[in-house]
Design a protein around this motif. Structure first.
Motif, PDB file in Angstrom:
ATOM      1  N   MET A   1     -24.839  26.816   1.641  1.00  0.00           N
ATOM      2  CA  MET A   1     -24.124  25.566   1.604  1.00  0.00           C
ATOM      3  C   MET A   1     -24.037  25.097   0.158  1.00  0.00           C
ATOM      4  O   MET A   1     -25.011  25.196  -0.570  1.00  0.00           O
ATOM      5  N   VAL A   2     -22.913  24.618  -0.233  1.00  0.00           N
ATOM      6  CA  VAL A   2     -22.717  24.063  -1.566  1.00  0.00           C
ATOM      7  C   VAL A   2     -22.546  22.563  -1.422  1.00  0.00           C
ATOM      8  O   VAL A   2     -21.813  22.092  -0.567  1.00  0.00           O
ATOM      9  N   PHE A   3     -23.242  21.847  -2.261  1.00  0.00           N
ATOM     10  CA  PHE A   3     -23.172  20.393  -2.212  1.00  0.00           C
ATOM     11  C   PHE A   3     -22.182  19.884  -3.239  1.00  0.00           C
ATOM     12  O   PHE A   3     -22.011  20.478  -4.295  1.00  0.00           O
ATOM     13  N   GLU A   4     -21.561  18.758  -2.932  1.00  0.00           N
ATOM     14  CA  GLU A   4     -20.635  18.149  -3.882  1.00  0.00           C
ATOM     15  C   GLU A   4     -21.375  17.758  -5.156  1.00  0.00           C
ATOM     16  O   GLU A   4     -20.880  17.906  -6.260  1.00  0.00           O
ATOM     17  N   TYR A   5     -22.596  17.275  -4.997  1.00  0.00           N
ATOM     18  CA  TYR A   5     -23.443  16.915  -6.131  1.00  0.00           C
ATOM     19  C   TYR A   5     -24.736  17.703  -6.020  1.00  0.00           C
ATOM     20  O   TYR A   5     -25.328  17.787  -4.949  1.00  0.00           O
ATOM     21  N   GLU A   6     -25.172  18.300  -7.117  1.00  0.00           N
ATOM     22  CA  GLU A   6     -26.355  19.166  -7.088  1.00  0.00           C
ATOM     23  C   GLU A   6     -27.611  18.453  -6.619  1.00  0.00           C
ATOM     24  O   GLU A   6     -28.411  19.017  -5.919  1.00  0.00           O
ATOM     25  N   LEU A   7     -27.813  17.250  -7.028  1.00  0.00           N
ATOM     26  CA  LEU A   7     -29.007  16.530  -6.598  1.00  0.00           C
ATOM     27  C   LEU A   7     -28.661  15.736  -5.348  1.00  0.00           C
ATOM     28  O   LEU A   7     -27.836  14.826  -5.384  1.00  0.00           O
ATOM     29  N   LEU A   8     -29.261  16.129  -4.240  1.00  0.00           N
ATOM     30  CA  LEU A   8     -28.988  15.417  -2.991  1.00  0.00           C
ATOM     31  C   LEU A   8     -29.575  14.015  -3.053  1.00  0.00           C
ATOM     32  O   LEU A   8     -30.627  13.802  -3.663  1.00  0.00           O
ATOM     33  N   PRO A   9     -28.945  13.078  -2.386  1.00  0.00           N
ATOM     34  CA  PRO A   9     -29.516  11.735  -2.327  1.00  0.00           C
ATOM     35  C   PRO A   9     -30.866  11.767  -1.612  1.00  0.00           C
ATOM     36  O   PRO A   9     -31.091  12.603  -0.725  1.00  0.00           O
ATOM     37  N   ALA A  10     -31.739  10.893  -1.981  1.00  0.00           N
ATOM     38  CA  ALA A  10     -33.085  10.863  -1.393  1.00  0.00           C
ATOM     39  C   ALA A  10     -33.054  10.660   0.113  1.00  0.00           C
ATOM     40  O   ALA A  10     -33.974  11.080   0.816  1.00  0.00           O
ATOM     41  N   ASN A  11     -31.992  10.051   0.635  1.00  0.00           N
ATOM     42  CA  ASN A  11     -31.903   9.798   2.079  1.00  0.00           C
ATOM     43  C   ASN A  11     -31.131  10.881   2.829  1.00  0.00           C
ATOM     44  O   ASN A  11     -30.796  10.718   3.996  1.00  0.00           O
ATOM     45  N   SER A  12     -30.858  12.022   2.188  1.00  0.00           N
ATOM     46  CA  SER A  12     -30.129  13.099   2.854  1.00  0.00           C
ATOM     47  C   SER A  12     -30.947  13.649   4.020  1.00  0.00           C
ATOM     48  O   SER A  12     -32.128  13.967   3.868  1.00  0.00           O
ATOM     49  N   PRO A  13     -30.337  13.788   5.199  1.00  0.00           N
ATOM     50  CA  PRO A  13     -31.072  14.327   6.353  1.00  0.00           C
ATOM     51  C   PRO A  13     -31.516  15.776   6.139  1.00  0.00           C
ATOM     52  O   PRO A  13     -32.476  16.225   6.762  1.00  0.00           O
ATOM     53  N   LEU A  14     -30.861  16.487   5.248  1.00  0.00           N
ATOM     54  CA  LEU A  14     -31.267  17.883   4.989  1.00  0.00           C
ATOM     55  C   LEU A  14     -32.669  17.966   4.397  1.00  0.00           C
ATOM     56  O   LEU A  14     -33.386  18.939   4.612  1.00  0.00           O
ATOM     57  N   LEU A  15     -33.053  16.971   3.644  1.00  0.00           N
ATOM     58  CA  LEU A  15     -34.357  16.984   2.995  1.00  0.00           C
ATOM     59  C   LEU A  15     -35.511  16.884   3.992  1.00  0.00           C
ATOM     60  O   LEU A  15     -36.631  17.294   3.683  1.00  0.00           O
ATOM     61  N   GLY A  16     -35.240  16.387   5.176  1.00  0.00           N
ATOM     62  CA  GLY A  16     -36.287  16.234   6.177  1.00  0.00           C
ATOM     63  C   GLY A  16     -36.398  17.386   7.160  1.00  0.00           C
ATOM     64  O   GLY A  16     -37.266  17.371   8.040  1.00  0.00           O
ATOM     65  N   LEU A  17     -35.542  18.400   7.024  1.00  0.00           N
ATOM     66  CA  LEU A  17     -35.562  19.516   7.972  1.00  0.00           C
ATOM     67  C   LEU A  17     -36.570  20.576   7.540  1.00  0.00           C
ATOM     68  O   LEU A  17     -36.550  21.041   6.403  1.00  0.00           O
ATOM     69  N   GLY A  18     -37.420  20.955   8.448  1.00  0.00           N
ATOM     70  CA  GLY A  18     -38.441  21.961   8.146  1.00  0.00           C
ATOM     71  C   GLY A  18     -37.921  23.390   8.151  1.00  0.00           C
ATOM     72  O   GLY A  18     -38.581  24.295   7.649  1.00  0.00           O
ATOM     73  N   ASN A  19     -36.748  23.610   8.714  1.00  0.00           N
ATOM     74  CA  ASN A  19     -36.197  24.967   8.805  1.00  0.00           C
ATOM     75  C   ASN A  19     -35.069  25.209   7.804  1.00  0.00           C
ATOM     76  O   ASN A  19     -34.249  26.085   7.990  1.00  0.00           O
ATOM     77  N   VAL A  20     -35.029  24.415   6.737  1.00  0.00           N
ATOM     78  CA  VAL A  20     -33.985  24.529   5.728  1.00  0.00           C
ATOM     79  C   VAL A  20     -34.630  24.704   4.361  1.00  0.00           C
ATOM     80  O   VAL A  20     -35.567  23.993   4.016  1.00  0.00           O
ATOM     81  N   LEU A  21     -34.150  25.680   3.622  1.00  0.00           N
ATOM     82  CA  LEU A  21     -34.607  25.900   2.255  1.00  0.00           C
ATOM     83  C   LEU A  21     -33.457  25.539   1.333  1.00  0.00           C
ATOM     84  O   LEU A  21     -32.388  26.157   1.390  1.00  0.00           O
ATOM     85  N   LEU A  22     -33.646  24.561   0.494  1.00  0.00           N
ATOM     86  CA  LEU A  22     -32.609  24.107  -0.424  1.00  0.00           C
ATOM     87  C   LEU A  22     -32.926  24.617  -1.823  1.00  0.00           C
ATOM     88  O   LEU A  22     -34.043  24.469  -2.302  1.00  0.00           O
ATOM     89  N   THR A  23     -31.929  25.239  -2.459  1.00  0.00           N
ATOM     90  CA  THR A  23     -32.119  25.759  -3.809  1.00  0.00           C
ATOM     91  C   THR A  23     -30.899  25.416  -4.652  1.00  0.00           C
ATOM     92  O   THR A  23     -29.804  25.238  -4.125  1.00  0.00           O
ATOM     93  N   PRO A  24     -31.060  25.359  -5.960  1.00  0.00           N
ATOM     94  CA  PRO A  24     -29.899  25.131  -6.820  1.00  0.00           C
ATOM     95  C   PRO A  24     -29.046  26.393  -6.894  1.00  0.00           C
ATOM     96  O   PRO A  24     -29.481  27.482  -6.493  1.00  0.00           O
ATOM     97  N   HIS A  25     -27.831  26.272  -7.424  1.00  0.00           N
ATOM     98  CA  HIS A  25     -26.945  27.427  -7.540  1.00  0.00           C
ATOM     99  C   HIS A  25     -27.592  28.575  -8.302  1.00  0.00           C
ATOM    100  O   HIS A  25     -27.329  29.737  -8.044  1.00  0.00           O
TER     101      HIS A  25
END
Length: 63
Positions: A1-25
């Motif tokens: 997944m590519v985000f419109e902005y590299e730094l997700l907002p602190a309230n992004s629901p993706l940050l709370g998911l245990g089965n998601v690994l978020l990495t920069p490009h």
């Protein structure tokens, strides 16, 4: 997944998911990935020069 902005907002629901690994490009960038990219590129050029291109997307171009 590519985000419109590299730094997700602190309230992004993706940050709370245990089965998601978020990495920069740049996460793909390792010595091994650069070596593999170089190897594939060199192989593609060699095969093309031999008249037997590989990884062709539009084979009609070579007919």
């Amino acid at each position: 997944m590519v985000f419109e902005y590299e730094l997700l907002p602190a309230n992004s629901p993706l940050l709370g998911l245990g089965n998601v690994l978020l990495t920069p490009h740049i996460a793909f960038l390792s010595e091994e990935s650069l070596d593999e990219c170089t190897s594939v590129t060199v192989d593609n050029i060699r095969q093309f020069l031999k008249g037997s291109p590989q990884n062709v997307i539009d084979s009609e171009v070579f007919q």
